[in-house]
Scaffold this active site. Structure first.
Site, PDB file in Angstrom:
ATOM      1  N   SER A 120       0.838  -1.206   0.000  1.00 17.52           N
ATOM      2  CA  SER A 120       0.000   0.000   0.000  1.00 17.52           C
ATOM      3  C   SER A 120       0.870   1.251   0.000  1.00 17.52           C
ATOM      4  O   SER A 120       1.972   1.243   0.528  1.00 17.52           O
ATOM      5  CB  SER A 120      -0.918   0.027   1.221  1.00 17.52           C
ATOM      6  OG  SER A 120      -1.649   1.239   1.229  1.00 17.52           O
ATOM      7  N   LYS A 161      -4.011  -6.870   4.061  1.00 15.40           N
ATOM      8  CA  LYS A 161      -4.089  -5.745   3.109  1.00 15.40           C
ATOM      9  C   LYS A 161      -5.559  -5.456   2.755  1.00 15.40           C
ATOM     10  O   LYS A 161      -5.956  -4.300   2.627  1.00 15.40           O
ATOM     11  CB  LYS A 161      -3.284  -6.069   1.840  1.00 15.40           C
ATOM     12  CG  LYS A 161      -3.478  -5.061   0.702  1.00 15.40           C
ATOM     13  CD  LYS A 161      -2.908  -3.712   1.038  1.00 15.40           C
ATOM     14  CE  LYS A 161      -3.215  -2.538   0.151  1.00 15.40           C
ATOM     15  NZ  LYS A 161      -3.599  -2.636  -1.201  1.00 15.40           N
ATOM     16  N   HIS A 201      -7.020  -3.573   5.571  1.00 14.10           N
ATOM     17  CA  HIS A 201      -6.489  -2.207   5.446  1.00 14.10           C
ATOM     18  C   HIS A 201      -7.374  -1.398   4.492  1.00 14.10           C
ATOM     19  O   HIS A 201      -7.774  -0.272   4.782  1.00 14.10           O
ATOM     20  CB  HIS A 201      -5.038  -2.270   4.944  1.00 14.10           C
ATOM     21  CG  HIS A 201      -4.516  -0.973   4.390  1.00 14.10           C
ATOM     22  ND1 HIS A 201      -4.893  -0.500   3.140  1.00 14.10           N
ATOM     23  CD2 HIS A 201      -3.676  -0.057   4.900  1.00 14.10           C
ATOM     24  CE1 HIS A 201      -4.299   0.661   2.920  1.00 14.10           C
ATOM     25  NE2 HIS A 201      -3.546   0.957   3.975  1.00 14.10           N
ATOM     26  N   ASN A 202      -7.683  -1.993   3.344  1.00 15.89           N
ATOM     27  CA  ASN A 202      -8.487  -1.267   2.355  1.00 15.89           C
ATOM     28  C   ASN A 202      -9.903  -1.026   2.850  1.00 15.89           C
ATOM     29  O   ASN A 202     -10.488   0.026   2.581  1.00 15.89           O
ATOM     30  CB  ASN A 202      -8.519  -2.033   1.027  1.00 15.89           C
ATOM     31  CG  ASN A 202      -7.232  -1.865   0.251  1.00 15.89           C
ATOM     32  OD1 ASN A 202      -6.169  -1.687   0.842  1.00 15.89           O
ATOM     33  ND2 ASN A 202      -7.306  -1.937  -1.051  1.00 15.89           N
ATOM     34  N   GLU A 236      -9.730   1.780   5.078  1.00 14.38           N
ATOM     35  CA  GLU A 236      -9.509   2.965   4.225  1.00 14.38           C
ATOM     36  C   GLU A 236     -10.856   3.492   3.692  1.00 14.38           C
ATOM     37  O   GLU A 236     -11.110   4.702   3.715  1.00 14.38           O
ATOM     38  CB  GLU A 236      -8.578   2.556   3.080  1.00 14.38           C
ATOM     39  CG  GLU A 236      -8.268   3.615   2.064  1.00 14.38           C
ATOM     40  CD  GLU A 236      -7.428   3.042   0.916  1.00 14.38           C
ATOM     41  OE1 GLU A 236      -6.429   2.337   1.183  1.00 14.38           O
ATOM     42  OE2 GLU A 236      -7.789   3.282  -0.251  1.00 14.38           O
TER      43      GLU A 236
HETATM   44  P1  NBP Z   1      -2.415  -2.254 -13.100  1.00 16.11           P
HETATM   45  O1  NBP Z   1      -3.293  -2.844 -12.050  1.00 16.11           O
HETATM   46  O2  NBP Z   1      -2.969  -1.226 -14.000  1.00 16.11           O
HETATM   47  O3  NBP Z   1      -1.825  -3.462 -13.987  1.00 16.11           O
HETATM   48  C1  NBP Z   1      -0.976  -3.183 -15.062  1.00 16.11           C
HETATM   49  C2  NBP Z   1      -0.017  -4.319 -15.269  1.00 16.11           C
HETATM   50  O4  NBP Z   1      -0.730  -5.559 -15.416  1.00 16.11           O
HETATM   51  C3  NBP Z   1       0.779  -4.116 -16.556  1.00 16.11           C
HETATM   52  O5  NBP Z   1       2.056  -4.647 -16.346  1.00 16.11           O
HETATM   53  C4  NBP Z   1      -0.008  -4.943 -17.554  1.00 16.11           C
HETATM   54  O6  NBP Z   1       0.763  -5.377 -18.634  1.00 16.11           O
HETATM   55  C5  NBP Z   1      -0.371  -6.128 -16.695  1.00 16.11           C
HETATM   56  N1  NBP Z   1      -1.465  -6.913 -17.255  1.00 16.11           N
HETATM   57  C6  NBP Z   1      -2.763  -6.603 -17.470  1.00 16.11           C
HETATM   58 BR1  NBP Z   1      -3.524  -4.972 -17.122  1.00 16.11          BR
HETATM   59  N2  NBP Z   1      -3.474  -7.582 -18.000  1.00 16.11           N
HETATM   60  C7  NBP Z   1      -2.594  -8.581 -18.145  1.00 16.11           C
HETATM   61  C8  NBP Z   1      -2.720  -9.891 -18.653  1.00 16.11           C
HETATM   62  N3  NBP Z   1      -3.887 -10.364 -19.054  1.00 16.11           N
HETATM   63  N4  NBP Z   1      -1.619 -10.668 -18.657  1.00 16.11           N
HETATM   64  C9  NBP Z   1      -0.446 -10.191 -18.210  1.00 16.11           C
HETATM   65  N5  NBP Z   1      -0.249  -8.949 -17.733  1.00 16.11           N
HETATM   66  C10 NBP Z   1      -1.323  -8.157 -17.693  1.00 16.11           C
HETATM   67  O7  NBP Z   1      -1.061  -1.680 -12.466  1.00 16.11           O
HETATM   68  P2  NBP Z   1      -0.759  -0.997 -11.053  1.00 16.11           P
HETATM   69  O8  NBP Z   1      -1.720   0.095 -10.771  1.00 16.11           O
HETATM   70  O9  NBP Z   1       0.689  -0.720 -11.060  1.00 16.11           O
HETATM   71  O10 NBP Z   1      -1.050  -2.153 -10.014  1.00 16.11           O
HETATM   72  C11 NBP Z   1      -0.340  -3.375  -9.976  1.00 16.11           C
HETATM   73  C12 NBP Z   1      -0.944  -4.223  -8.860  1.00 16.11           C
HETATM   74  O11 NBP Z   1      -0.776  -3.525  -7.617  1.00 16.11           O
HETATM   75  C13 NBP Z   1      -2.443  -4.446  -9.005  1.00 16.11           C
HETATM   76  O12 NBP Z   1      -2.791  -5.693  -8.491  1.00 16.11           O
HETATM   77  C14 NBP Z   1      -3.046  -3.347  -8.165  1.00 16.11           C
HETATM   78  O13 NBP Z   1      -4.335  -3.685  -7.689  1.00 16.11           O
HETATM   79  C15 NBP Z   1      -2.041  -3.281  -7.023  1.00 16.11           C
HETATM   80  N6  NBP Z   1      -1.973  -1.976  -6.332  1.00 16.11           N
HETATM   81  C16 NBP Z   1      -2.116  -0.817  -7.020  1.00 16.11           C
HETATM   82  C17 NBP Z   1      -2.023   0.388  -6.351  1.00 16.11           C
HETATM   83  C18 NBP Z   1      -2.147   1.704  -7.085  1.00 16.11           C
HETATM   84  O14 NBP Z   1      -2.199   2.745  -6.409  1.00 16.11           O
HETATM   85  N7  NBP Z   1      -2.168   1.707  -8.395  1.00 16.11           N
HETATM   86  C19 NBP Z   1      -1.770   0.395  -4.967  1.00 16.11           C
HETATM   87  C20 NBP Z   1      -1.599  -0.815  -4.297  1.00 16.11           C
HETATM   88  C21 NBP Z   1      -1.705  -2.008  -4.991  1.00 16.11           C
HETATM   89  P3  NBP Z   1       0.689  -4.588 -20.040  1.00 16.11           P
HETATM   90  O15 NBP Z   1       1.574  -3.400 -19.869  1.00 16.11           O
HETATM   91  O16 NBP Z   1       1.191  -5.558 -21.023  1.00 16.11           O
HETATM   92  O17 NBP Z   1      -0.754  -4.191 -20.264  1.00 16.11           O
END
Ligand code: NBP
Length: 523
Positions: free
Chosen positions: A168, A222, A225-226, A229
């Site tokens: 997080s 986690k 936590h959410n 939140e």
């Molecule tokens: P996203 O949740 O937007 O995921 C993007 C990534 O997933 C890219 O690398 C994308 O590859 C890959 N991906 C997708 Br979309 N579909 C796919 C598939 N079918 N096969 C393989 N790869 C695939 O990115 P993020 O916001 O950085 O979050 C990453 C993780 O962390 C998630 O689980 C999210 O819930 C969690 N998280 C996010 C936050 C936040 O603030 N954003 C905070 C805490 C946790 P590509 O580039 O080839 O499309």
């Protein structure tokens, strides 16, 4: 040249040696997009998924002296990353999985930062054949904890150690120090501990990361936590709405009040950012930003998971669930607009209360409600630990949430102290500090909830927290009526106040029913 750049240059040189003729230019060399697999395993850890979280975690790891391999489904993102933000750092991009794996030191540590769900399974399926016994896969996404339980068991059969780590802190946290909640196969922890505790936020000299427990414990914590939140955010929105609707204060005026609150016991990231949000002006209209933002809230489902799980484990997490329902109700915008024309609130709401006194009452109501939602979250974790066979250290969890994450707040020090003093504390409200804090605030809290009800201001989280408090502190509730009703229509039996627990009775209420009772169980 910095130390990191020197290390990168050395890596480039060794990679160039190992892949003679493939390093074509300075730019290509820095990108480390290597045409044939590098035989030298140089990376301490590999991260798959170059969206906002993955990229920033990699940069964080590199900034702590680790060498990190990077891979992404869409290879062009690797290319852009290593040529851009990762340029000159100890980050090695790979454009296929075998190359990526060949870059990793043993035991190989692969962290998935991809969209939760099928993409995680897809990567596990591709990675497993490339890994050896003792290698580690970490899922750092927002995965539903039953999926982590399933994956950990399946991979353990092949000797691969699986960890589900809640992360997080969003973009900034990932880069500068997130809260990390790892759980799963404990054999993986010694290899991960220095990296994860090194990149995590540090508060009071302690990392906001520690081993949570087996199976899905990390992702479960986690998820809670959410859920908390969601409740925190909803309560802050309600405080805003009371100050706006009852006192008629403008957004910047409320922002200034929140700024003040952030210097006291409400000191937290969410109050801090809301103070900033309320004081931001829209460039287009010159109005406060919040006044031009549509009042329909989105969600990604983790609050819903928390609420459903609370029902599964029998935890009364009503404020958390109420915060999810509040978002759902907000999303029915068209219906609400229609309803506002026919469903009227109270006609006469009386005089405006004294501003200074009301602001202080709302502050106290917010603090008391917040204590209740955290009490619910911790109570839920305790019930889940019993259900799923985890040993959770609640003081350690409070420390993990103390910094880096979205719910980070000064009062988590108090929660940590409460559980450090009594690890078996059944409810946060029973800790002396919180008993007194809520006792001191309750009069103001009741006045605020009453004022909201009388004036027709929507405060579901404040009200449900107060309902939780009044229910939890009641030695006798009205559930005797429910049991009587259940026995009346369904012969579901009841226990008696004058007999030991566990003895069940049935009454032939109408004289028409028989003496046969339904079986006794709790659903
Ligand atoms: P996203 O949740 O937007 O995921 C993007 C990534 O997933 C890219 O690398 C994308 O590859 C890959 N991906 C997708 Br979309 N579909 C796919 C598939 N079918 N096969 C393989 N790869 C695939 O990115 P993020 O916001 O950085 O979050 C990453 C993780 O962390 C998630 O689980 C999210 O819930 C969690 N998280 C996010 C936050 C936040 O603030 N954003 C905070 C805490 C946790 P590509 O580039 O080839 O499309």
């Amino acid at each position: 040249m910095t130390e990191a750049e020197t290390k990168t240059a050395d890596l480039i040189a060794s990679a160039a040696e190992a892949t003679a003729g493939t390093v074509r230019s300075e730019a290509v060399a820095t990108r480390q997009m290597i045409a044939s697999p590098v035989t030298e395993a140089a990376a301490d850890i590999g991260v798959i998924g170059l969206a906002v979280m993955g990229e920033n975690l990699i940069l964080n790891m590199a900034s702590r002296g680790y060498t990190v391999a990077a891979f992404n489904r869409t290879a062009s993102r690797v290319d852009e990353f290593v040529a851009g933000r990762a340029r000159g750092l100890t980050i090695l991009g790979a454009d296929d999985l075998p190359t990526f794996i060949s870059l990793l030191k043993s035991p190989r540590k692969v962290m998935l930062m991809v969209k939760a769900g099928p993409p995680v399974d897809a990567f596990i399926d591709m990675l497993a054949p490339l890994l050896e016994r003792g290698d580690i896969i970490i899922d750092g996404g927002n995965t539903h904890f039953p999926d982590t339980v399933r994956r950990e068991r399946a991979l353990a059969e092949h000797g691969i150690l699986f960890v589900g780590a809640g992360v997080s802190g969003g973009e900034e946290g990932a880069l500068t120090g997130p809260s990390i909640m790892p759980g799963g196969n404990p054999a993986a922890w010694p290899a991960l501990k220095p990296i994860f505790q090194g990149i995590a936020a540090q508060v009071n000299g302690q990392p906001c990361c520690d081993w949570v427990g087996e199976g899905g414990a990390g992702h479960f914590v986690k998820m809670v936590h959410n859920g908390i939140e969601y409740a925190d955010m909803q309560m802050i929105a309600e405080a805003y709405s009371l100050l706006s609707d009852v006192l008629g204060l403008s957004a910047p005026e409320i922002g200034a009040i929140f700024e003040e609150w952030n210097r006291g016991e409400l000191d937290s990231y969410l109050i801090e950012i809301t103070a900033e949000i309320l004081q931001k002006t829209d460039d287009e209209t010159g109005q406060p930003m919040v006044d031009v933002i549509l009042d329909t809230a989105g969600q990604k489902g983790t609050g819903k998971w928390t609420s459903v799980t609370a029902l599964d484990v029998g935890a009364p997490a009503n404020t958390i669930a109420e915060a999810v329902f509040a978002r759902i109700l907000s999303s029915l915008k068209d219906q609400r607009v229609e309803a506002s024309r026919v469903l009227h609130g109270p006609e006469d709401v009386g005089d405006k209360p004294d501003q200074t006194a009301f602001v202080e009452q709302v502050r106290q109501a917010l603090y008391a409600s917040k204590i209740c939602s955290y009490a619910q979250g911790f109570q839920m974790m305790e019930l889940a630990a019993a259900e799923y066979g985890w040993t959770l250290d609640f003081g350690s969890i409070a420390q993990m949430w103390r910094g880096g994450c979205i719910i980070r707040a000064a009062f988590l020090d108090r929660i940590k102290a409460a559980f450090d003093e009594n690890a078996a504390l059944p409810n946060l409200l029973l800790d002396a500090y919180f008993t007194e804090a809520i006792g001191t605030s309750q009069q103001a809290w009741r006045q605020v909830v009453a004022a909201a009800a009388l004036r027709g201001v929507w405060t579901p989280a404040f009200s449900s927290s107060l309902a939780y408090y009044d229910g939890y502190r009641s030695a006798r509730l009205s559930a005797n009526i429910l049991q009587a009703q259940r026995d009346y229509f369904g012969a579901h039996t009841y226990e008696r106040t004058d007999r030991p627990r566990g003895e069940f009775f049935h009454t032939n209420w109408t004289g028409r029913g028989g003496s046969t009772s339904s079986s006794t169980y709790n659903a």
